[in-house]
Design a protein around this motif. Structure first.
Motif, PDB file in Angstrom:
ATOM      1  N   LEU A 174       1.129  -1.124  -0.189  1.00  0.00           N
ATOM      2  CA  LEU A 174       0.678  -0.169  -0.041  1.00  0.00           C
ATOM      3  C   LEU A 174       1.277   1.247   0.081  1.00  0.00           C
ATOM      4  N   SER A 175       2.460   1.644   0.660  1.00  0.00           N
ATOM      5  CA  SER A 175       3.383   2.099   0.808  1.00  0.00           C
ATOM      6  C   SER A 175       3.963   1.887  -0.069  1.00  0.00           C
ATOM      7  N   VAL A 176       4.892   3.172  -0.991  1.00  0.00           N
ATOM      8  CA  VAL A 176       5.549   2.708  -2.039  1.00  0.00           C
ATOM      9  C   VAL A 176       7.192   3.071  -0.497  1.00  0.00           C
ATOM     10  N   SER A 177       6.957   3.556   0.386  1.00  0.00           N
ATOM     11  CA  SER A 177       8.118   3.910   1.347  1.00  0.00           C
ATOM     12  C   SER A 177       8.303   1.907   2.224  1.00  0.00           C
ATOM     13  N   ILE A 178       7.225   2.145   2.887  1.00  0.00           N
ATOM     14  CA  ILE A 178       7.223   0.292   3.202  1.00  0.00           C
ATOM     15  C   ILE A 178       7.707  -0.390   2.428  1.00  0.00           C
ATOM     16  N   ALA A 179       7.006  -0.234   1.327  1.00  0.00           N
ATOM     17  CA  ALA A 179       7.794  -1.490   0.007  1.00  0.00           C
ATOM     18  C   ALA A 179       9.149  -1.559  -0.485  1.00  0.00           C
ATOM     19  N   ALA A 180       9.815   0.130  -0.494  1.00  0.00           N
ATOM     20  CA  ALA A 180      11.199  -0.124  -0.960  1.00  0.00           C
ATOM     21  C   ALA A 180      11.710  -0.927   0.634  1.00  0.00           C
ATOM     22  N   ALA A 181      11.157  -0.577   1.550  1.00  0.00           N
ATOM     23  CA  ALA A 181      11.747  -0.654   2.619  1.00  0.00           C
ATOM     24  C   ALA A 181      12.209  -2.756   2.934  1.00  0.00           C
ATOM     25  N   SER A 182      10.501  -3.233   2.429  1.00  0.00           N
ATOM     26  CA  SER A 182      10.795  -4.965   2.295  1.00  0.00           C
ATOM     27  C   SER A 182      11.610  -5.058   1.538  1.00  0.00           C
ATOM     28  N   ILE A 183      11.952  -4.530  -0.118  1.00  0.00           N
ATOM     29  CA  ILE A 183      12.704  -4.459  -1.019  1.00  0.00           C
ATOM     30  C   ILE A 183      13.849  -4.792  -0.394  1.00  0.00           C
ATOM     31  N   ILE A 184      14.260  -3.436   0.161  1.00  0.00           N
ATOM     32  CA  ILE A 184      15.545  -3.656   0.629  1.00  0.00           C
ATOM     33  C   ILE A 184      16.513  -5.003   1.562  1.00  0.00           C
ATOM     34  N   ALA A 185      15.488  -5.255   3.044  1.00  0.00           N
ATOM     35  CA  ALA A 185      14.908  -5.551   3.578  1.00  0.00           C
ATOM     36  C   ALA A 185      15.428  -7.581   2.605  1.00  0.00           C
ATOM     37  N   LYS A 186      14.604  -7.830   1.724  1.00  0.00           N
ATOM     38  CA  LYS A 186      14.419  -8.870   1.291  1.00  0.00           C
ATOM     39  C   LYS A 186      15.893  -9.394   0.732  1.00  0.00           C
ATOM     40  N   VAL A 187      16.161  -8.124  -0.245  1.00  0.00           N
ATOM     41  CA  VAL A 187      17.435  -8.130  -1.208  1.00  0.00           C
ATOM     42  C   VAL A 187      18.661  -8.722  -0.320  1.00  0.00           C
ATOM     43  N   THR A 188      18.961  -8.187   0.962  1.00  0.00           N
ATOM     44  CA  THR A 188      20.247  -8.202   1.903  1.00  0.00           C
ATOM     45  C   THR A 188      19.706  -9.332   2.614  1.00  0.00           C
ATOM     46  N   ARG A 189      19.220 -10.079   3.246  1.00  0.00           N
ATOM     47  CA  ARG A 189      18.647 -11.738   3.903  1.00  0.00           C
ATOM     48  C   ARG A 189      19.501 -12.270   3.389  1.00  0.00           C
ATOM     49  N   ASP A 190      18.601 -11.807   1.512  1.00  0.00           N
ATOM     50  CA  ASP A 190      18.243 -13.873   0.488  1.00  0.00           C
ATOM     51  C   ASP A 190      20.094 -13.440   0.447  1.00  0.00           C
ATOM     52  N   LYS A 191      20.895 -12.156   0.378  1.00  0.00           N
ATOM     53  CA  LYS A 191      21.729 -12.585   0.385  1.00  0.00           C
ATOM     54  C   LYS A 191      23.138 -13.292   1.118  1.00  0.00           C
ATOM     55  N   MET A 192      22.624 -12.883   2.390  1.00  0.00           N
ATOM     56  CA  MET A 192      22.972 -13.629   3.523  1.00  0.00           C
ATOM     57  C   MET A 192      22.892 -14.160   3.624  1.00  0.00           C
ATOM     58  N   MET A 193      21.990 -15.236   3.063  1.00  0.00           N
ATOM     59  CA  MET A 193      21.897 -16.334   3.448  1.00  0.00           C
ATOM     60  C   MET A 193      22.708 -17.380   1.983  1.00  0.00           C
ATOM     61  N   GLN A 194      22.556 -17.098   1.370  1.00  0.00           N
ATOM     62  CA  GLN A 194      23.446 -17.244   0.333  1.00  0.00           C
ATOM     63  C   GLN A 194      25.096 -17.573   0.571  1.00  0.00           C
ATOM     64  N   SER A 195      24.986 -16.507   1.055  1.00  0.00           N
ATOM     65  CA  SER A 195      26.564 -16.807   1.740  1.00  0.00           C
ATOM     66  C   SER A 195      26.908 -17.668   2.651  1.00  0.00           C
ATOM     67  N   TYR A 196      25.186 -18.213   3.282  1.00  0.00           N
ATOM     68  CA  TYR A 196      25.848 -19.293   4.272  1.00  0.00           C
ATOM     69  C   TYR A 196      25.160 -20.634   4.074  1.00  0.00           C
ATOM     70  N   ASP A 197      25.371 -20.533   2.680  1.00  0.00           N
ATOM     71  CA  ASP A 197      24.740 -21.692   2.197  1.00  0.00           C
ATOM     72  C   ASP A 197      26.068 -22.574   1.840  1.00  0.00           C
ATOM     73  N   LEU A 198      27.478 -21.094   1.856  1.00  0.00           N
ATOM     74  CA  LEU A 198      28.516 -21.886   0.806  1.00  0.00           C
ATOM     75  C   LEU A 198      29.427 -22.638   1.931  1.00  0.00           C
ATOM     76  N   GLU A 199      28.885 -21.626   3.449  1.00  0.00           N
ATOM     77  CA  GLU A 199      29.838 -22.265   4.392  1.00  0.00           C
ATOM     78  C   GLU A 199      28.741 -24.500   5.308  1.00  0.00           C
ATOM     79  N   TRP A 200      27.247 -23.567   4.894  1.00  0.00           N
ATOM     80  CA  TRP A 200      26.723 -25.082   5.454  1.00  0.00           C
ATOM     81  C   TRP A 200      25.797 -25.644   4.012  1.00  0.00           C
ATOM     82  N   PRO A 201      26.812 -25.791   3.067  1.00  0.00           N
ATOM     83  CA  PRO A 201      26.006 -26.193   1.592  1.00  0.00           C
ATOM     84  C   PRO A 201      24.978 -27.698   2.009  1.00  0.00           C
ATOM     85  N   ASN A 202      24.832 -28.064   3.225  1.00  0.00           N
ATOM     86  CA  ASN A 202      23.857 -29.948   3.245  1.00  0.00           C
ATOM     87  C   ASN A 202      22.558 -29.221   3.053  1.00  0.00           C
TER      88      ASN A 202
END
Length: 216
Positions: free
Chosen positions: A139-167
Protein backbone atom coordinates in the motif's frame (compact mmCIF):
# COMPACT_ATOMS: atom_id res chain seq x y z
CA UNK A 1 13.02 -2.98 -17.86
CA UNK A 2 9.55 -1.48 -18.22
CA UNK A 3 7.63 -1.35 -14.98
CA UNK A 4 4.44 0.19 -13.64
CA UNK A 5 3.91 1.53 -10.15
CA UNK A 6 1.99 -0.99 -8.09
CA UNK A 7 2.06 0.77 -4.73
CA UNK A 8 1.20 4.45 -4.61
CA UNK A 9 2.56 7.43 -2.72
CA UNK A 10 -0.93 8.46 -1.58
CA UNK A 11 -0.17 8.04 2.12
CA UNK A 12 3.14 9.85 1.82
CA UNK A 13 1.61 12.68 -0.24
CA UNK A 14 -1.12 13.24 2.33
CA UNK A 15 1.46 13.44 5.10
CA UNK A 16 3.67 15.76 3.06
CA UNK A 17 0.70 18.05 2.43
CA UNK A 18 0.41 18.40 6.21
CA UNK A 19 4.02 19.57 6.40
CA UNK A 20 5.48 16.21 7.39
CA UNK A 21 8.75 15.25 5.72
CA UNK A 22 11.45 12.62 6.21
CA UNK A 23 8.91 9.81 6.19
CA UNK A 24 10.47 6.37 6.70
CA UNK A 25 8.96 3.11 5.53
CA UNK A 26 9.83 0.16 7.78
CA UNK A 27 9.53 -3.60 7.18
CA UNK A 28 11.15 -6.87 8.17
CA UNK A 29 11.74 -10.20 6.43
CA UNK A 30 12.56 -13.67 7.66
CA UNK A 31 9.93 -13.84 10.37
CA UNK A 32 8.73 -17.30 9.35
CA UNK A 33 12.06 -18.83 8.37
CA UNK A 34 13.55 -21.79 10.26
CA UNK A 35 17.11 -20.53 9.92
CA UNK A 36 19.03 -17.29 9.72
CA UNK A 37 18.36 -13.84 11.12
CA UNK A 38 15.33 -11.61 10.90
CA UNK A 39 16.32 -8.53 8.89
CA UNK A 40 14.64 -5.13 8.95
CA UNK A 41 15.07 -2.07 6.78
CA UNK A 42 14.02 1.55 7.14
CA UNK A 43 13.96 3.72 4.01
CA UNK A 44 13.31 7.43 3.56
CA UNK A 45 12.43 7.92 -0.09
CA UNK A 46 12.88 11.12 -2.06
CA UNK A 47 9.20 11.67 -2.89
CA UNK A 48 10.24 13.56 -6.02
CA UNK A 49 12.27 10.62 -7.29
CA UNK A 50 10.45 7.38 -6.48
CA UNK A 51 11.60 4.27 -8.39
CA UNK A 52 8.82 2.84 -10.53
CA UNK A 53 7.51 -0.64 -9.83
CA UNK A 54 7.73 -0.61 -6.03
CA UNK A 55 5.63 -3.35 -4.48
CA UNK A 56 5.60 -5.96 -1.74
CA UNK A 57 8.94 -7.74 -2.23
CA UNK A 58 7.22 -11.15 -2.14
CA UNK A 59 5.29 -10.24 -5.29
CA UNK A 60 8.40 -9.37 -7.30
CA UNK A 61 10.81 -11.60 -9.17
CA UNK A 62 14.37 -11.94 -7.91
CA UNK A 63 15.67 -9.90 -10.84
CA UNK A 64 13.12 -7.14 -10.31
CA UNK A 65 13.84 -6.96 -6.57
CA UNK A 66 17.57 -6.67 -7.17
CA UNK A 67 17.15 -3.95 -9.81
CA UNK A 68 14.79 -2.01 -7.58
CA UNK A 69 17.16 -2.35 -4.62
CA UNK A 70 19.89 -0.72 -6.71
CA UNK A 71 17.55 2.12 -7.71
CA UNK A 72 16.42 2.65 -4.12
CA UNK A 73 20.03 2.87 -2.95
CA UNK A 74 20.76 5.47 -5.64
CA UNK A 75 17.72 7.67 -5.03
CA UNK A 76 16.67 7.34 -1.38
CA UNK A 77 17.45 10.04 1.18
CA UNK A 78 18.41 7.45 3.78
CA UNK A 79 18.56 3.67 4.19
CA UNK A 80 19.30 1.63 7.29
CA UNK A 81 19.36 -2.16 7.72
CA UNK A 82 19.52 -4.16 10.96
CA UNK A 83 19.35 -7.82 11.91
CA UNK A 84 18.69 -10.00 14.94
CA UNK A 85 20.42 -13.38 14.94
CA UNK A 86 18.81 -16.79 15.14
CA UNK A 87 20.27 -17.35 18.61
CA UNK A 88 18.71 -14.14 19.90
CA UNK A 89 15.41 -15.04 18.23
CA UNK A 90 15.45 -18.23 20.30
CA UNK A 91 16.07 -16.20 23.45
CA UNK A 92 13.49 -13.42 23.07
CA UNK A 93 11.00 -14.92 20.51
CA UNK A 94 10.43 -13.92 16.91
CA UNK A 95 7.92 -11.15 17.60
CA UNK A 96 10.26 -9.32 19.96
CA UNK A 97 13.17 -9.96 17.59
CA UNK A 98 11.24 -8.42 14.68
CA UNK A 99 10.41 -5.32 16.74
CA UNK A 100 14.04 -5.06 17.85
CA UNK A 101 15.36 -5.30 14.28
CA UNK A 102 12.92 -2.62 13.07
CA UNK A 103 13.82 -0.33 15.98
CA UNK A 104 17.55 -0.74 15.27
CA UNK A 105 17.00 0.03 11.59
CA UNK A 106 15.03 3.19 12.38
CA UNK A 107 17.60 4.44 14.86
CA UNK A 108 20.31 3.93 12.25
CA UNK A 109 18.77 6.38 9.77
CA UNK A 110 20.74 9.52 8.92
CA UNK A 111 19.00 11.95 8.69
CA UNK A 112 16.59 10.82 11.37
CA UNK A 113 13.01 10.00 10.40
CA UNK A 114 10.29 12.42 11.47
CA UNK A 115 7.44 10.01 10.75
CA UNK A 116 7.20 6.22 10.42
CA UNK A 117 5.07 4.02 8.19
CA UNK A 118 5.48 0.50 9.58
CA UNK A 119 4.27 -2.75 8.09
CA UNK A 120 2.00 -4.40 10.62
CA UNK A 121 3.20 -3.30 14.04
CA UNK A 122 3.46 -0.15 16.13
CA UNK A 123 6.77 0.56 17.84
CA UNK A 124 5.64 2.04 21.12
CA UNK A 125 9.22 2.27 22.40
CA UNK A 126 9.96 5.05 19.88
CA UNK A 127 8.83 8.62 20.43
CA UNK A 128 8.30 9.19 16.72
CA UNK A 129 4.89 9.79 15.14
CA UNK A 130 3.92 6.66 13.24
CA UNK A 131 1.28 4.56 11.51
CA UNK A 132 1.15 0.77 11.61
CA UNK A 133 -0.37 -0.44 8.35
CA UNK A 134 -1.44 -4.06 7.88
CA UNK A 135 -0.27 -5.16 4.44
CA UNK A 136 1.58 -1.89 4.16
CA UNK A 137 4.23 -3.27 1.81
CA UNK A 138 1.51 -3.40 -0.87
CA UNK A 139 0.00 0.00 0.00
CA UNK A 140 2.88 2.38 0.66
CA UNK A 141 5.86 2.98 -1.60
CA UNK A 142 8.04 3.67 1.44
CA UNK A 143 7.19 0.38 3.13
CA UNK A 144 7.55 -1.44 -0.19
CA UNK A 145 11.03 0.01 -0.60
CA UNK A 146 11.95 -1.16 2.89
CA UNK A 147 10.62 -4.64 2.17
CA UNK A 148 12.74 -4.86 -0.99
CA UNK A 149 15.93 -3.70 0.73
CA UNK A 150 15.38 -6.09 3.63
CA UNK A 151 14.56 -9.04 1.37
CA UNK A 152 17.52 -8.55 -0.98
CA UNK A 153 19.87 -8.08 1.98
CA UNK A 154 18.67 -11.19 3.78
CA UNK A 155 18.68 -13.35 0.64
CA UNK A 156 22.32 -12.47 0.03
CA UNK A 157 23.14 -13.35 3.63
CA UNK A 158 21.49 -16.74 3.27
CA UNK A 159 23.35 -17.36 0.01
CA UNK A 160 26.63 -16.75 1.83
CA UNK A 161 25.56 -19.16 4.58
CA UNK A 162 25.00 -21.76 1.88
CA UNK A 163 28.76 -21.76 1.28
CA UNK A 164 29.37 -22.57 4.96
CA UNK A 165 26.58 -25.13 5.32
CA UNK A 166 25.99 -26.60 1.84
CA UNK A 167 23.92 -29.51 3.16
CA UNK A 168 20.77 -27.46 3.68
CA UNK A 169 20.14 -25.60 0.42
CA UNK A 170 20.00 -22.15 2.00
CA UNK A 171 20.64 -20.46 -1.37
CA UNK A 172 17.38 -21.92 -2.70
CA UNK A 173 14.92 -21.63 0.18
CA UNK A 174 16.74 -18.90 2.20
CA UNK A 175 15.91 -20.69 5.43
CA UNK A 176 12.20 -21.31 4.97
CA UNK A 177 10.60 -24.67 5.73
CA UNK A 178 10.42 -26.30 2.33
CA UNK A 179 10.10 -30.07 2.05
CA UNK A 180 13.74 -30.33 0.96
CA UNK A 181 14.90 -28.20 3.88
CA UNK A 182 12.97 -30.28 6.40
CA UNK A 183 14.34 -33.49 4.87
CA UNK A 184 17.90 -32.16 5.23
CA UNK A 185 17.20 -31.18 8.82
CA UNK A 186 16.11 -34.73 9.58
CA UNK A 187 19.21 -36.08 7.86
CA UNK A 188 21.89 -33.73 9.21
CA UNK A 189 20.39 -32.08 12.28
CA UNK A 190 20.30 -28.29 12.81
CA UNK A 191 23.20 -25.98 12.04
CA UNK A 192 24.15 -23.16 14.39
CA UNK A 193 22.03 -20.69 12.42
CA UNK A 194 18.84 -22.74 12.77
CA UNK A 195 16.17 -21.44 15.16
CA UNK A 196 15.87 -24.26 17.63
CA UNK A 197 12.64 -22.98 19.16
CA UNK A 198 10.85 -23.22 15.80
CA UNK A 199 8.64 -26.17 15.01
CA UNK A 200 10.32 -28.56 12.59
CA UNK A 201 13.91 -27.70 13.52
CA UNK A 202 14.11 -30.14 16.42
CA UNK A 203 12.18 -33.40 16.32
CA UNK A 204 12.52 -36.95 17.58
CA UNK A 205 15.02 -37.53 14.79
CA UNK A 206 17.06 -34.37 15.18
CA UNK A 207 17.06 -33.25 18.80
CA UNK A 208 20.24 -35.17 19.64
CA UNK A 209 22.10 -34.13 16.50
CA UNK A 210 25.13 -31.87 16.74
CA UNK A 211 25.28 -28.63 14.73
CA UNK A 212 27.01 -29.00 11.39
CA UNK A 213 29.29 -25.97 11.56
CA UNK A 214 31.92 -27.67 9.49
CA UNK A 215 31.44 -29.28 6.11
CA UNK A 216 32.11 -32.97 6.36
Amino acid sequence: MARLNYCTDKIESELFAKGISLIAGVDEVGRGALAGPVVAAAVILDLNNIPKGLNDSKKLSVRCREELAKEIKLTAIAISVAEVSSSEIDQINIHQASLKAMTKAILGLKPEAKYLLIDGFSLKNLAIDQQAIIGGDALSVSIAAASIIAKVTRDKMMQSYDLEWPNYGFARHVGYGTAAHLANLRKYGPSSIHRRTFKGVLSENTQLALPLDLVE
